[in-house]
Design an enzyme around this catalytic site. Structure first.
Site, short mmCIF file in Angstrom:
data_model
loop_
_atom_site.label_atom_id
_atom_site.label_comp_id
_atom_site.label_asym_id
_atom_site.label_seq_id
_atom_site.Cartn_x
_atom_site.Cartn_y
_atom_site.Cartn_z
N GLY A 16 0.81 -1.21 0.00
CA GLY A 16 0.00 0.00 0.00
C GLY A 16 0.85 1.26 0.00
O GLY A 16 0.49 2.26 0.62
N GLY A 18 1.39 3.14 -2.59
CA GLY A 18 0.67 4.15 -3.36
C GLY A 18 -0.37 4.84 -2.49
O GLY A 18 -0.53 6.06 -2.53
N CYS A 380 -17.46 2.35 -22.08
CA CYS A 380 -16.60 2.06 -23.22
C CYS A 380 -17.07 0.79 -23.94
O CYS A 380 -18.08 0.82 -24.63
CB CYS A 380 -15.14 2.00 -22.77
N GLY A 382 -18.62 -1.50 -22.71
CA GLY A 382 -19.97 -1.70 -22.17
C GLY A 382 -21.02 -0.88 -22.90
O GLY A 382 -22.19 -1.28 -23.00
N GLU A 404 -13.68 -4.86 -34.14
CA GLU A 404 -12.60 -5.33 -33.26
C GLU A 404 -12.50 -6.85 -33.30
O GLU A 404 -11.42 -7.41 -33.35
CB GLU A 404 -12.86 -4.85 -31.82
N HIS A 519 -14.46 7.10 -19.89
CA HIS A 519 -14.27 6.46 -18.58
C HIS A 519 -14.54 7.45 -17.44
O HIS A 519 -13.60 8.04 -16.89
CB HIS A 519 -12.85 5.90 -18.48
N GLU A 521 -15.25 6.88 -14.48
CA GLU A 521 -14.70 6.43 -13.19
C GLU A 521 -13.36 7.08 -12.87
O GLU A 521 -12.99 7.19 -11.70
CB GLU A 521 -14.57 4.89 -13.19
N1 GLN Z 1 -11.98 -2.44 -27.07
C1 GLN Z 1 -12.80 -1.29 -27.25
C2 GLN Z 1 -12.15 -0.21 -28.07
O1 GLN Z 1 -10.96 -0.23 -28.26
C3 GLN Z 1 -13.22 -0.73 -25.90
C4 GLN Z 1 -12.07 -0.15 -25.14
C5 GLN Z 1 -12.39 0.08 -23.70
O2 GLN Z 1 -13.36 -0.46 -23.18
N2 GLN Z 1 -11.56 0.82 -23.01
O3 GLN Z 1 -12.82 0.68 -28.54
#
Ligand code: GLN
Length: 547
Positions: A16, A18, A380, A382, A404, A519, A521
């Protein structure tokens, strides 16, 4: 000019370091100082971008598009200071810079050596922007004695000599193992670790010792004596129920005081810990609980989704509930029906990811959430899976998929509703990519703006129409399917400012179903939960009241 705190580790890894660095940063801020935190990693990868999340946990992306170590996420969550490209470096990056310079002839024919060429490169890196803050905290990855780490230890030793006396201190984090048979905390591994450190010219000023229980006075004195630190600079770091208590716990143990003493800063400004008192109160005194499923691929290693788990916790804190996360392996749904595994959750989150494995399961999770009207947050990959689900099952494009997966399989099996993005706009210039480009650092990375649709759910959640979020992707939902999908009720509610790249989709007539290409998050903090996570958890609380 900044004062420097170098944080090293000994005995074992994963103690820990970090977190201790991040908590110290927060405590110095609480005393009115400005801080910046840096991570120096001895491994040879140029950056963690190409490392498997199983190996190294999540890749943390900065606003300026660096793919960095997940410790930078801790730093940001605790200090609110946005990390930059120049806050994370590895041996691989240092060596590649040195070698580039050598090829260019910058060294004028000299023999290139670890000392001084590699160490100078490290020292230059450490000093970047030193006039901007009061304290620069530099954490060295790994443990003392690692072969790869030696140039870094040598560089910080030299760095402290180059600076005026009293401008640099060293903090060393170790483990005091508890031997049940004798009922004792053992100090010997720490003594050895400090001996190793001193043999390379570094004498720690502060010793932070991880232990299961408090450190008895006798052991503390022994550590002080044998490791040559002051007794009040031996800081106990006991296991905590929540990492968000760390700033308060370290303050109780006297860490910030020991650090200020080591710098001879007297009188020390009083700390204002109200922010952390509130955070701890929210973590430790929830008024309810919600259950959230994270349907992902890297579920064996929780660090792979570190920032998501933390952002959910922050969303829980905002709603004064505990968020109980369950990790569901998406591949399970390749073999089994998703419903029995997902019933009983108050919300479903499908995180980012790479490659085809597990994606059919994620599509099933999105379908379950849409049909059962369970709150869904797609991040992303998701989001991409939620769009493919909508295309297949609502718009009847039954062979919808992502390029992809076709790239991987080397044949065309899908209608590419999600395609390989090869050019986009960044600021006022165009970025271009080719198939077969290097894998490292070539995605659409870092902060980009998005424009939100008036009256949409996301505009309401954010409370604004203009946002900036961090990205890390190579593929993108194809705008050409917008009308077809919107007819079915999947609204494209966030777009890149030029209107070309879908950034957010949401289902109309669903209590809470949002997919985002970025993202969120990465920007959530315990004291400032991200609006999407705050509202997602609020929706989960509502679902929990219905069942
Ligand atoms: N693999 C997907 C892309 O490159 C999603 C990337 C991710 O979820 N960070 O667009």
């Amino acid at each position: 000019m900044a004062r420097f705190i170098f944080i090293t580790g000994g005995v074992v890894s994963s103690l820990g370091k970090g977190l201790a660095s991040a908590a110290l940063g927060a405590l110095l801020q609480a005393r009115g100082f400005s801080v910046r935190l840096r991570k120096l990693d001895p491994y040879l990868n140029v950056d963690p971008g190409t490392m498997s999340p199983f190996e190294h946990g999540e890749v943390f992306v900065t606003d300026d598009g660096a793919e960095t170590d997940l410790d930078l996420g801790h730093y940001e969550r605790f200090t609110g200071v946005a990390a930059r490209q120049t806050d994370s470096v590895s041996s691989g990056r240092i060596y590649s810079t040195v070698l580039e310079k050598e090829r260019r002839g910058d060294y004028l024919g000299k023999t290139i050596q670890v000392i001084p060429h590699v160490t100078n490169e490290i020292k230059d890196f450490i000093g970047i922007g030193e006039d901007e803050v009061d304290f620069m905290l530099c954490e060295i990855g790994g443990t003392v004695g690692d072969i790869e780490g030696l140039p870094f230890f040598e560089a910080i030793r030299q760095f402290s000599q180059d600076k005026p006396r009293g401008q640099c201190i060293f903090m060393h984090l170790t483990l005091l193992p508890y031997i049940a048979a004798s009922g004792e905390l053992k100090t010997k591994p720490t003594q050895h670790s400090v001996k190793e450190l001193r043999s390379i010219g570094i004498a720690p000023d502060v010793l932070v010792c991880r232990s299961e229980g408090p450190i008895p006075a006798k052991e503390r004195e022994k550590l002080a004596l044998f490791c040559n630190v002051r007794p009040d600079s031996v800081i106990a770091a006991q296991d905590l129920k929540s990492i968000y208590e760390a700033p308060l716990a370290y303050h109780r143990e006297g860490l910030d005081q020991a650090v200020l003493d080591a710098f001879n800063i007297s009188p020390a400004p009083k700390p204002d810990l109200a922010r952390w008192d509130d955070v701890a109160d929210r973590v430790y005194n929830p008024e309810g609980e919600v259950k959230v499923a994270i349907v992902g691929k890297y579920t064996q290693l929780e660090d792979a989704y570190k920032s998501i788990a933390e952002a959910l916790t922050h969303g829980g804190m905002a709603n004064r509930v505990k968020v109980k996360i369950e990790w569901v392996d998406a591949e399970l749904f390749d073999r089994e029906d998703a419903a029995p595994h997902l019933e009983g959750f108050h919300a479903i989150l499908v995180p980012g990811g790479f490659g085809e494995r597990g994606t059919e399961g994620k599509i099933k999770a999105a379908q379950f959430a849409r049909e059962r009207k369970i709150p869904y947050l797609g991040i992303c990959l998701g989001m991409q899976m939620a769009v493919i689900e909508a295309a297949r099952n609502a718009a009847k494009l039954t062979d919808a998929g992502s390029e992809e997966f076709d790239h991987e399989a080397g044949k065309k099996r899908f209608t590419p509703v999600v395609y390989h993005l090869k050019e986009w706009v960044q600021g006022n210039h165009k970025v271009e990519r080719k198939v077969g480009d290097d894998k490292g650092g070539t995605m659409r990375l870092g902060a980009y703006d998005a424009a939100l649709k008036d009256g949409s759910k996301v505009a309401e959640v954010y409370g604004t129409n203009a946002i900036e979020e961090r990205h890390r992707h190579r593929y993108e939902v194809d705008i050409k399917y917008k009308d077809q999908l919107e007819e079915q009720g999947l609204i494209f509610s966030g777009m890149s400012p030029d209107g070309r790249l879908p950034e957010i989709v949401e289902w109309k007539d669903h209590p809470w179903f949002i997919g985002v290409q970025f993202h969120p998050e990465l920007k959530s903090k315990p004291f400032a939960p991200h609006p999407l996570f705050r509202d997602f958890v609020r929706a989960a609380v509502e679902t929990s009241r219905l069942v």
